[in-house]
Design a protein around this motif. Structure first.
Motif, PDB file in Angstrom:
ATOM      1  N   UNK A  37      31.789  51.195  49.294  1.00  0.00           N
ATOM      2  CA  UNK A  37      32.324  49.936  49.013  1.00  0.00           C
ATOM      3  C   UNK A  37      33.433  49.855  48.384  1.00  0.00           C
ATOM      4  N   UNK A  38      34.915  49.411  48.976  1.00  0.00           N
ATOM      5  CA  UNK A  38      35.925  49.604  47.875  1.00  0.00           C
ATOM      6  C   UNK A  38      36.331  48.118  47.896  1.00  0.00           C
ATOM      7  N   UNK A  39      36.596  47.509  46.516  1.00  0.00           N
ATOM      8  CA  UNK A  39      37.120  46.269  46.441  1.00  0.00           C
ATOM      9  C   UNK A  39      38.353  46.378  45.710  1.00  0.00           C
ATOM     10  N   UNK A  40      39.308  45.538  46.130  1.00  0.00           N
ATOM     11  CA  UNK A  40      40.547  45.394  45.556  1.00  0.00           C
ATOM     12  C   UNK A  40      40.658  44.026  45.331  1.00  0.00           C
ATOM     13  N   UNK A  41      41.213  43.646  44.050  1.00  0.00           N
ATOM     14  CA  UNK A  41      41.360  42.069  43.767  1.00  0.00           C
ATOM     15  C   UNK A  41      41.895  41.831  42.543  1.00  0.00           C
ATOM     16  N   UNK A  42      42.040  40.549  42.205  1.00  0.00           N
ATOM     17  CA  UNK A  42      42.566  40.076  40.847  1.00  0.00           C
ATOM     18  C   UNK A  42      41.404  40.522  39.931  1.00  0.00           C
ATOM     19  N   UNK A  43      41.977  41.065  38.817  1.00  0.00           N
ATOM     20  CA  UNK A  43      40.973  41.357  37.611  1.00  0.00           C
ATOM     21  C   UNK A  43      40.408  42.733  37.865  1.00  0.00           C
ATOM     22  N   UNK A  44      40.567  43.411  39.056  1.00  0.00           N
ATOM     23  CA  UNK A  44      39.723  44.538  39.098  1.00  0.00           C
ATOM     24  C   UNK A  44      40.479  45.823  38.994  1.00  0.00           C
ATOM     25  N   UNK A  45      40.226  46.885  38.285  1.00  0.00           N
ATOM     26  CA  UNK A  45      41.244  47.992  38.334  1.00  0.00           C
ATOM     27  C   UNK A  45      40.353  49.316  38.663  1.00  0.00           C
ATOM     28  N   UNK A  67      35.716  41.630  53.694  1.00  0.00           N
ATOM     29  CA  UNK A  67      35.863  40.189  53.102  1.00  0.00           C
ATOM     30  C   UNK A  67      37.633  40.445  52.923  1.00  0.00           C
ATOM     31  N   UNK A  68      38.409  39.592  53.311  1.00  0.00           N
ATOM     32  CA  UNK A  68      39.842  39.646  53.016  1.00  0.00           C
ATOM     33  C   UNK A  68      40.447  38.083  52.892  1.00  0.00           C
ATOM     34  N   UNK A  69      40.099  37.580  51.597  1.00  0.00           N
ATOM     35  CA  UNK A  69      40.577  36.048  51.648  1.00  0.00           C
ATOM     36  C   UNK A  69      40.611  35.999  50.081  1.00  0.00           C
ATOM     37  N   UNK A  70      41.348  34.477  49.807  1.00  0.00           N
ATOM     38  CA  UNK A  70      41.546  34.208  48.515  1.00  0.00           C
ATOM     39  C   UNK A  70      40.297  33.993  47.823  1.00  0.00           C
ATOM     40  N   UNK A  71      40.393  34.169  46.245  1.00  0.00           N
ATOM     41  CA  UNK A  71      39.022  33.966  45.606  1.00  0.00           C
ATOM     42  C   UNK A  71      39.503  33.029  44.284  1.00  0.00           C
ATOM     43  N   UNK A  72      38.712  32.374  43.800  1.00  0.00           N
ATOM     44  CA  UNK A  72      39.028  31.303  42.537  1.00  0.00           C
ATOM     45  C   UNK A  72      38.248  32.179  41.512  1.00  0.00           C
ATOM     46  N   UNK A  73      38.882  32.057  40.158  1.00  0.00           N
ATOM     47  CA  UNK A  73      38.391  32.525  39.091  1.00  0.00           C
ATOM     48  C   UNK A  73      36.642  31.899  38.925  1.00  0.00           C
ATOM     49  N   UNK A  74      35.911  32.655  38.346  1.00  0.00           N
ATOM     50  CA  UNK A  74      34.498  32.073  38.074  1.00  0.00           C
ATOM     51  C   UNK A  74      33.714  31.667  38.984  1.00  0.00           C
ATOM     52  N   UNK A  75      33.933  31.859  40.219  1.00  0.00           N
ATOM     53  CA  UNK A  75      33.498  31.180  41.540  1.00  0.00           C
ATOM     54  C   UNK A  75      32.481  32.435  41.906  1.00  0.00           C
ATOM     55  N   UNK A  88      42.074  34.636  39.856  1.00  0.00           N
ATOM     56  CA  UNK A  88      42.233  33.994  40.982  1.00  0.00           C
ATOM     57  C   UNK A  88      42.987  35.136  41.824  1.00  0.00           C
ATOM     58  N   UNK A  89      43.140  35.206  43.071  1.00  0.00           N
ATOM     59  CA  UNK A  89      44.126  35.768  43.881  1.00  0.00           C
ATOM     60  C   UNK A  89      43.267  36.449  45.225  1.00  0.00           C
ATOM     61  N   UNK A  90      44.115  37.018  45.908  1.00  0.00           N
ATOM     62  CA  UNK A  90      43.515  37.765  47.023  1.00  0.00           C
ATOM     63  C   UNK A  90      42.293  39.111  46.969  1.00  0.00           C
ATOM     64  N   UNK A  91      41.408  39.029  47.643  1.00  0.00           N
ATOM     65  CA  UNK A  91      40.370  40.167  47.249  1.00  0.00           C
ATOM     66  C   UNK A  91      40.206  40.630  48.806  1.00  0.00           C
ATOM     67  N   UNK A  92      39.940  41.908  48.549  1.00  0.00           N
ATOM     68  CA  UNK A  92      39.465  42.655  50.059  1.00  0.00           C
ATOM     69  C   UNK A  92      38.658  43.477  49.502  1.00  0.00           C
ATOM     70  N   UNK A  93      37.287  43.581  50.519  1.00  0.00           N
ATOM     71  CA  UNK A  93      36.286  44.389  50.434  1.00  0.00           C
ATOM     72  C   UNK A  93      36.248  45.112  51.834  1.00  0.00           C
TER      73      UNK A  93
END
Length: 75
Positions: A67-75, A36-44, A17-22
Motif C-alpha cells: 500500500x503506497x500513501x502519498x499526501x500532506x505531511x507524509x514523506x 483513495x484519491x481525495x482531499x483530507x483535512x488535518x486531524x480528521x 490538509x491536502x490531497x491524499x492518494x492510496x
C-alpha cells in the motif's frame, strides 16, 4: 495488515490538509488499484476499504500487496 479472504480496511489521520492518494501494488511492483484519491483535512480520521479487486474490477490472486500513501505531511 492482513486480509486473508475479506476486504482490507484502512484508516488514517494526517497532520496537514491536502490531497491524499492510496494505491495498491503487487509484489512485482505493478499497479493494482487506487483505493483513495481525495482531499483530507488535518486531524480528521478517514477510512476506506479495499475489496481485493484490481482496477478492472477483477478479484486479485493470493499474493503480497503493498500500500503506497502519498499526501500532506507524509514523506
Amino acid at each position: 495488515m492482513v486480509a486473508a479472504s475479506g476486504p482490507l480496511e484502512l484508516s488514517w489521520r494526517t497532520t496537514s490538509s491536502g490531497m491524499l492518494a492510496i494505491a495498491v501494488f503487487n509484489s512485482a511492483g505493478e499497479f493494482v488499484a487506487t483505493v483513495w484519491n481525495d482531499r483530507v483535512s488535518s486531524f480528521t480520521v478517514y477510512g476506506t476499504t479495499w475489496d481485493l479487486t484490481n482496477f478492472k474490477g477483477e478479484r486479485v490472486s493470493s499474493n503480497v500487496y503493498l500500500v503506497k500513501v502519498v499526501g500532506p505531511g507524509i514523506s
